[in-house]
Design a protein around this motif. Structure first.
Motif, mmCIF file in Angstrom:
data_model
loop_
_atom_site.group_PDB
_atom_site.id
_atom_site.type_symbol
_atom_site.label_atom_id
_atom_site.label_comp_id
_atom_site.label_asym_id
_atom_site.label_seq_id
_atom_site.Cartn_x
_atom_site.Cartn_y
_atom_site.Cartn_z
ATOM 1 N N ILE A 115 -6.660 6.783 7.576
ATOM 2 C CA ILE A 115 -7.297 5.639 6.898
ATOM 3 C C ILE A 115 -6.719 4.316 7.383
ATOM 4 N N VAL A 116 -5.387 4.220 7.493
ATOM 5 C CA VAL A 116 -4.750 2.940 7.806
ATOM 6 C C VAL A 116 -5.081 2.464 9.213
ATOM 7 N N ASN A 117 -5.565 3.350 10.076
ATOM 8 C CA ASN A 117 -5.962 2.978 11.442
ATOM 9 C C ASN A 117 -7.475 2.988 11.606
ATOM 10 N N ARG A 124 -6.389 6.257 -3.732
ATOM 11 C CA ARG A 124 -5.386 6.936 -2.907
ATOM 12 C C ARG A 124 -4.505 7.843 -3.766
ATOM 13 N N GLU A 125 -4.118 7.367 -4.951
ATOM 14 C CA GLU A 125 -3.308 8.205 -5.827
ATOM 15 C C GLU A 125 -4.114 9.401 -6.328
ATOM 16 N N TRP A 155 0.832 -1.209 0.000
ATOM 17 C CA TRP A 155 0.000 0.000 0.000
ATOM 18 C C TRP A 155 0.864 1.256 0.000
ATOM 19 N N ASP A 156 2.055 1.176 0.599
ATOM 20 C CA ASP A 156 2.955 2.326 0.674
ATOM 21 C C ASP A 156 4.059 2.291 -0.369
ATOM 22 N N PRO A 177 -7.554 -1.272 2.213
ATOM 23 C CA PRO A 177 -7.464 -0.720 3.573
ATOM 24 C C PRO A 177 -8.623 -1.161 4.459
ATOM 25 N N PRO A 178 -8.493 -0.949 5.774
ATOM 26 C CA PRO A 178 -9.536 -1.419 6.692
ATOM 27 C C PRO A 178 -10.762 -0.516 6.666
ATOM 28 N N LYS A 179 -11.791 -0.971 7.324
ATOM 29 C CA LYS A 179 -13.042 -0.215 7.422
ATOM 30 C C LYS A 179 -12.817 1.094 8.178
ATOM 31 N N THR A 180 -13.362 2.194 7.652
ATOM 32 C CA THR A 180 -13.359 3.468 8.371
ATOM 33 C C THR A 180 -14.606 3.486 9.263
#
Length: 782
Positions: A254-256, A184-185, A138-139, A205-208
């Motif tokens: 987002i990632v958390n 994301r881009e 992802w990074d 990515p995980p659920k927001t």
């Protein structure tokens, strides 16, 4: 130890008292005659002091024993700690391997023992979280980002300039094409409010959590209006200080799971002063949007999605624009046809785009080529891209997120079949899934055409990683395909041979003796009926099956276990001859082949033959020639060992028995001359195609126009015609055989495709005989 020190101090004190008592005893002994009473008292004190010393010594010894025991306990505890640490390290390694390979069952790299008949139920285990390598990817540097993001941005801006459509667009494509990463881009150029509705924890990515929970709890239009106002207020709060788009994205955490911005979201839900009237647009991206369809409104009929779409109607003039991103949902769920839409939800003829994101296909391989050019010019190439020869670089970007080919192939098996890997394949369970997994396996390797009107076309995109190419404007048809992806081809080959002996080319007997191909072909017959393969393709279908089985059975040059590894062209011809009672192949071609699947070729001659054949070779595919092509039906590339240039194995398939003899063999070889096959190719590449190094393969399946009688079936033979200035070296196969377990399955496929009334097979010798006097009026889909 403290008790020991205290005992030793008492011992030293007792020794001092003893020394003093001994001294007094000596003095009393000198005065014994003058004062005998004093002598007796001193003697008693001396004896008492000695007793005290002995007691102190015993205490010291006891304390020392306690210390030794404590030391032993400490050593034991240390050993337990070390053992526990080793167990923790081992468990950590196992967890990392499991996460990196998406909870693979057992070690990878082979097929489990046993046979096809196993019916043990497979535990439906989901990974606890996304593989670490996927999270790290992802990074990583974005491969070929400009073309994909620019396409997405151009479509969104085009929609913003019109007031005649709903304020939404759909980004729909099968898993692994990088939809979330493209968003994301995009967020590096536009300020995007990102909402992910993912229910499971195995994706990224995980659920927001805060905005997602609020959206899925909506029960009427009033709730939806409140949610949209909260999104606008949320954007204004994050936009304080006018951050750049990339910083705006990072503020959402987002990632958390958006936890860092959850308090801001709650405040925005309580603050309803924001307006969603026409003005500065707020771009909302809803990822995994199919989950909106699972949550119904109070009327029990419409879903949360329908409430959202009504609020985004043209007459509402909202200041928000929504991009719905979905993988597993059928396209028609978001974009139903006019006939299927409810009266209150008709779009009135308005059309919203479906963005397919096809630009990311082969993106990692193109980035590899760019990096190679940079490295050759003295620059530094990226380490995140595929290296030359790495099959993970072809197809969707997902495969490069896995650190090894084995891990990527295991994920390919899982995505094709919806099961956890090639060691856990459960064929009865695959059949319970309406056979779509097995249909996908057949389509990947055999270049089966899926009609746009076919009932399973959308489900193959949603569940079995078919690629969505286009959606009809009336929303009733979708064009889907399985473009050449070596990882998927490798995965499909493993499904064919699940629970067969592990090594390519080291099986006992022909490659078809212990495989799942009968189940695959039976599903293919029931699914396609007479819709997808025309009468003229019957022989091609059988030939493709036999060529792939022969390729699967060849021993790899470097002793590897992957089907994608190269083998010699001579080995392929010899393995193919295993199905005939024939002499050994005497021709030595001196070339290597990589073959796992076939792909339909739309035209020949638009590229230099070396470029086209190299692309096919690297992707491990053979080509099905365009309809009604002269001379050849199939083309398989091979690399010449002498100079590394590419040539082609040209295959002509005939359903009938030919007349034997040298003259007829030469006639068959003449039809496979490059000058005949590529005679219509125009310049600038025509001459290169006509001078291409070729080997001919003429396959006659043993049908006769006057019916089939088993006793009249001639002996199966294989002959080789030597090459000449006019004709290429050509292998003539007559009456090819398949294993007896494949005869009913292939017969079912051919009967479904061409209503074949004379197709028979002898279980004693495994012969296939096809009739050509059958008419079929169904057109061929190109």
């Amino acid at each position: 130890k403290a008790e020991q020190r205290e005992a030793e101090e008492k011992l030293e004190k007792a020794k001092a008292e003893q020394r003093e008592a001994d001294k007094k005893l000596e003095e009393a002994a000198q005065e014994k005659e003058g004062n005998p009473a004093r002598f007796e008292r001193a003697k008693e004190k001396m004896q008492m002091a000695r007793e005290n010393v002995n007691d102190a010594r015993e205490n010291v010894n006891t304390a020392r024993e306690n210390v030794n025991t404590a030391r032993e306990n400490v050593d034991t505890a240390r050993e337990n700690v070390n053992t526990a640490r080793q167990n923790v390290n081992t468990a950590s390694k196992v967890v990392n391997i499991a996460l990196d390979a998406t909870q693979r069952a057992g070690a990878l790299g082979g097929f489990g023992p046993g046979g096809f008949e196993g019916t043990a139920e497979m535990a439906d285990v989901k990974p606890a979280m996304a593989p670490i390598s996927v999270q790290q990817d992802w990074d990583a540097a974005y491969a070929d980002g400009q073309s994909v993001v620019e396409q997405l941005l151009e479509e969104l801006l085009r929609q913003e300039d019109t007031d005649s459509t709903y304020s939404m667009a759909f980004l729909c494509q099968s898993s692994g094409y990088g939809k979330s990463r493209a968003v994301r881009e995009l967020a590096r150029q536009l300020k995007v409010v990102y909402v992910c509705l993912r229910k499971t924890t195995d994706g990224w990515p995980p659920k927001t959590e805060a905005p997602a929970d609020a959206l899925l709890s909506i029960r009427n239009e009033t709730h939806m209006q409140r949610w949209l106002r909260a999104v606008v207020s949320f954007r204004e709060k994050l936009n304080q200080g006018e951050p750049r788009p990339a910083e705006f994205w990072e503020r959402q955490d987002i990632v958390n799971s958006g936890k860092g911005a959850s308090q801001s979201w709650k405040e925005c839900m309580d603050d309803q002063t924001a307006t969603v009237e026409k003005g500065q647009r707020t771009l909302i991206v809803i990822d995994e949007a199919q989950h909106m369809l699972d949550h119904k409104l109070q009327n029990k009929r419409d879903s949360v999605f329908h409430a959202l779409r009504r609020e985004l109607a043209p007459e509402k003039a909202q200041s928000v624009f929504v991009l719905l991103v979905s993988t597993t949902s059928r396209v028609s769920n978001f974009w139903p046809s006019e006939q299927a839409a409810s009266e209150s939800d008709r779009s009135g003829g308005l059309r919203n785009p479906v963005i397919t994101l096809l630009g990311s296909f082969d993106a990692r391989n193109r980035a590899c080529a760019a990096d190679t050019a940079v490295a050759e010019s003295g620059g530094v190439a990226s380490e995140a891209q595929a290296q030359p020869g790495d099959i993970r670089g072809y197809g969707r970007p997902l495969w490069m997120a896995y650190k090894t080919v084995e891990a990527a192939v295991d994920m390919g098996v899982r995505k094709l079949t919806l099961q956890t890997g090639d060691r856990d394949l459960n064929i009865p369970k695959l059949l319970d899934d309406q056979g779509l997994g097995l249909l996908a396996v057949a389509a990947v390797r055999l270049a089966v055409h899926i009609l746009p009107t076919h009932s399973d076309a959308q489900s193959l995109v949603a569940k079995h990683v078919a690629t969505l190419l286009a959606v009809a404007t009336d929303r009733s048809k979708v064009v889907v395909a399985y473009p050449p992806e070596p990882i998927l081809s490798e995965a499909a080959a493993r499904v064919w041979h699940w629970k067969a002996p592990p090594l390519c080319g080291k099986r006992n007997g022909p490659c078809s003796t212990a495989c799942n191909l009968p189940a695959v072909l039976k599903i293919l017959a029931t699914k396609i009926g007479d819709c997808l393969v025309s009468r003229g393709e019957r022989g091609e279908l059988v030939a493709k099956i036999m060529l792939l089985l022969a390729a699967d059975g060849c021993e790899r040059l470097y002793g590897g276990e992957l089907f994608s590894e190269p083998f010699t062209l001579t080995a392929l011809l010899k393995e193919l001859a295993r199905y005939t009672a024939t002499e050994a192949i005497s021709i030595d071609i001196g070339g290597t082949v990589q073959l796992m699947s076939f792909v339909q070729l739309d035209q020949i001659g638009d590229r230099d033959p070396q470029v086209m054949l190299e692309q096919m070779y690297d992707r491990c595919v053979g080509g099905v020639m365009p309809p009604n092509y002269t001379g050849a039906d199939l083309m398989i590339p091979f690399r010449k060992l002498a100079n590394g240039a590419f040539g082609a194995l040209l295959v002509q398939v005939k359903n009938y028995d030919g007349c034997r003899g040298i003259a007829n063999d030469e006639r068959a070889a003449g039809k496979l001359r490059p000058s005949n096959v590529f005679g219509a190719v125009k310049e600038p590449h025509g001459r290169a195609w006509r001078e291409l190094t070729c080997v001919g393969l003429h396959m006659e399946l043993g049908s006769s126009n006057d019916g089939v009688h088993e006793a009249a079936v001639p002996a199966r033979t294989t002959r080789v015609t030597a090459g000449s200035d006019q004709n290429p070296p050509t292998v003539i196969y007559e009456g090819l055989m398949l294993g007896p377990e494949l005869v009913p399955a292939v017969r079912a496929v051919l009967s479904a495709t061409a209503r074949l009334s004379h197709f028979t097979g002898s279980t004693s010798c495994g012969q296939l005989v096809a009739s050509s006097n059958v008419s079929c009026s169904l057109p061929r889909l190109v």
